[in-house]
Design a protein around this motif. Structure first.
Motif: not given
Length: 94
Positions: A13-17, A29-30, A79-80, A62-66
């Motif tokens: 699976k893709s991961w998201y921040v 942030t998680g 980010i933290k 906000y979210s971004e894909n990793h």
């Protein structure tokens, strides 16, 4: 069903921040594989982060894909470390 991308196996699976605005206007942030599911969990006692005790998640701002968990964890740490002003710029509200 589409084929997995390079370096991906079926089931990967893709991961998201993600960043959530809390009811006290703070930013959390998680990382997760499912942003909406995790947002919902944060609003449930015993399932969300301790951060949300005494406050409620309001919105994912906000979210971004990793491609993998490791890169998501590294980006989460970056980010933290940002100041609040820098986080507001990141989410387009600064």
């Amino acid at each position: 069903m589409s084929e997995p991308g390079p370096g991906k196996k079926n089931g990967d699976k893709s991961w998201y921040v993600y960043v959530i605005r809390a009811s006290d206007d703070s930013l959390y942030t998680g990382i997760t594989t499912d942003v909406q599911r995790r947002f919902n969990e944060h609003g449930q006692p015993g399932k969300g982060a301790k951060y949300f005790r005494g406050k409620q998640p309001v919105a994912v701002v906000y979210s971004e894909n990793h491609p993998d968990q490791g890169s998501a964890l590294r980006r989460e740490a970056e980010i933290k470390k940002l100041s609040r002003d820098d986080k507001l710029q990141l989410i387009g509200q600064g």
